[in-house]
Design a protein around this motif. Structure first.
Motif, PDB file in Angstrom:
ATOM      1  N   ARG A 233      12.215  47.746  54.057  1.00 33.73           N
ATOM      2  CA  ARG A 233      11.166  48.762  53.978  1.00 33.73           C
ATOM      3  C   ARG A 233      11.254  49.475  52.636  1.00 33.73           C
ATOM      4  N   GLY A 234      10.133  49.530  51.927  1.00 33.68           N
ATOM      5  CA  GLY A 234      10.092  50.338  50.722  1.00 33.68           C
ATOM      6  C   GLY A 234      10.092  51.807  51.093  1.00 33.68           C
ATOM      7  N   ASP A 235      10.928  52.599  50.428  1.00 32.41           N
ATOM      8  CA  ASP A 235      11.018  54.004  50.851  1.00 32.41           C
ATOM      9  C   ASP A 235       9.751  54.785  50.537  1.00 32.41           C
ATOM     10  N   ARG A 236       8.844  54.211  49.719  1.00 34.77           N
ATOM     11  CA  ARG A 236       7.550  54.838  49.450  1.00 34.77           C
ATOM     12  C   ARG A 236       6.414  54.170  50.232  1.00 34.77           C
ATOM     13  N   SER A 237       6.760  53.322  51.190  1.00 37.35           N
ATOM     14  CA  SER A 237       5.750  52.552  51.908  1.00 37.35           C
ATOM     15  C   SER A 237       4.761  53.456  52.639  1.00 37.35           C
ATOM     16  N   ASP A 238       3.482  53.113  52.519  1.00 37.58           N
ATOM     17  CA  ASP A 238       2.447  53.810  53.281  1.00 37.58           C
ATOM     18  C   ASP A 238       1.946  52.950  54.440  1.00 37.58           C
ATOM     19  N   LEU A 239       2.617  51.807  54.666  1.00 36.87           N
ATOM     20  CA  LEU A 239       2.181  50.903  55.728  1.00 36.87           C
ATOM     21  C   LEU A 239       3.163  50.864  56.895  1.00 36.87           C
ATOM     22  N   LEU A 240       4.455  50.939  56.590  1.00 40.10           N
ATOM     23  CA  LEU A 240       5.490  50.902  57.619  1.00 40.10           C
ATOM     24  C   LEU A 240       6.278  52.200  57.563  1.00 40.10           C
ATOM     25  N   SER A 241       6.191  52.984  58.614  1.00 41.35           N
ATOM     26  CA  SER A 241       6.887  54.271  58.617  1.00 41.35           C
ATOM     27  C   SER A 241       8.370  54.074  58.893  1.00 41.35           C
ATOM     28  N   ALA A 242       9.169  55.059  58.480  1.00 35.73           N
ATOM     29  CA  ALA A 242      10.604  55.007  58.742  1.00 35.73           C
ATOM     30  C   ALA A 242      10.880  55.005  60.238  1.00 35.73           C
ATOM     31  N   ALA A 243      10.088  55.754  60.994  1.00 35.78           N
ATOM     32  CA  ALA A 243      10.292  55.818  62.443  1.00 35.78           C
ATOM     33  C   ALA A 243      10.014  54.470  63.099  1.00 35.78           C
ATOM     34  N   THR A 244       8.949  53.797  62.671  1.00 38.57           N
ATOM     35  CA  THR A 244       8.642  52.470  63.219  1.00 38.57           C
ATOM     36  C   THR A 244       9.750  51.491  62.885  1.00 38.57           C
TER      37      THR A 244
END
Length: 289
Positions: A233-244
């Motif tokens: 997961r990219g830490d700046r991702s706007d598609l996959l949240s950290a919670a998901t």
């Protein structure tokens, strides 16, 4: 990028499709099946192949409507289930029954469908910045640019356009890196212009679907249980949240690893030091299973 052979296969509905086949050194190792994102193609995995080819075999398809693969007559076949059918035919033609899936974004969705339908094929899996739930903000951003034609007079112009549009995704990139990305995303047309290397009609199913809810993909995560699985997961991702991402790893259990790649958004390019180290750990687990 050298070191690969061009291969072709026919889809169930008669399209001539292309893949790159990077040879590996050990026939006992499962090949890596590298499945690109929505607007990407086989060239997207050049950095990964540059590091792993020779030790691992990499098979990198161009999905229908991309790069050297034929464009579909029916735009509504640009959907994951059709891509799965295309890939299943490729695997049958190559007599491959076990592999490590490396799926970026859309390629990760195809990987999830493989897990749901043929989990016995998977010796391992990498889901790159994608999951069973995708954030609406990222989806809106994708809808805003997919299928919008671009034309540039030079590669530098194309690179600068990419930098302007994706500076938030790869804020640390320099011009050389943007040029490398442009060479993977664009092609020269017959008029000498630099244009995007995919059928603009791939956007039609996405726009037709809108934002309505699709099939619940959470149960599919259970299919990865017992399979070495890496979630990037990219830490700046706007598609996959950290919670998901955390919930995915919790659902899969002990066989899953989550690596957050700092300083990038959707999606990691797989050549970041954190990505490379995590991929090496995944492949080591595959060999010891």
């Amino acid at each position: 990028m050298s070191g690969y052979n061009d291969g072709y296969w026919w889809s169930p509905d008669g399209l001539r499709l292309h893949y790159r086949d990077y040879e590996g050194g050990d026939d006992g190792r499962p090949p890596l099946l590298c499945l690109p994102g929505l607007t990407r193609n086989a060239r997207d995995f050049e950095p990964l192949a540059g590091r792993l080819a020779g030790e691992w075999r990499l098979i990198c398809p161009d999905m229908r409507g991309r790069a050297e693969s034929a464009y579909a007559k029916d735009a509504m076949t640009y959907v994951p289930l059709t891509y799965l059918q295309d890939i299943s035919r490729l695997l049958a033609d190559l007599a491959i029954t076990r592999f490590v899936a490396v799926g970026t974004s859309l390629g990760g969705i195809i990987t999830m469908l493989i897990a749901a339908t043929h989990r016995e094929w998977l010796a391992g899996a990498l889901l790159n910045d994608v999951g069973p739930v995708l954030d609406e903000g990222g989806l809106d951003r994708i809808r805003s640019y997919v299928g919008v034609g671009q034309s540039h007079p030079t590669w530098v112009h194309a690179a600068r356009a990419l930098a302007e549009a994706n500076g938030d995704v790869y804020p640390g990139y320099d011009l050389e890196q943007w040029l490398a990305m442009a060479k993977r995303l664009y092609r020269l047309n017959s008029g000498g212009r630099v244009v995007l290397d995919y059928d603009m009609k791939i956007a039609e199913p996405i726009r037709a679907m809108g934002s309505e809810a699709g099939v619940d993909m959470w149960p599919v995560m259970q299919a990865f249980q017992g399979i070495p699985t890496l979630l990037l997961r990219g830490d700046r991702s706007d598609l996959l949240s950290a919670a998901t991402a955390r919930r995915m790893v919790d659902t899969i259990g002990a066989g899953a690893e989550l690596t957050t790649v700092p300083g990038v958004g959707h999606a990691p390019a797989l050549d970041e030091p954190e990505s490379a180290a995590a991929i090496d750990r995944l492949l080591a687990r595959v060999l010891h299973e």
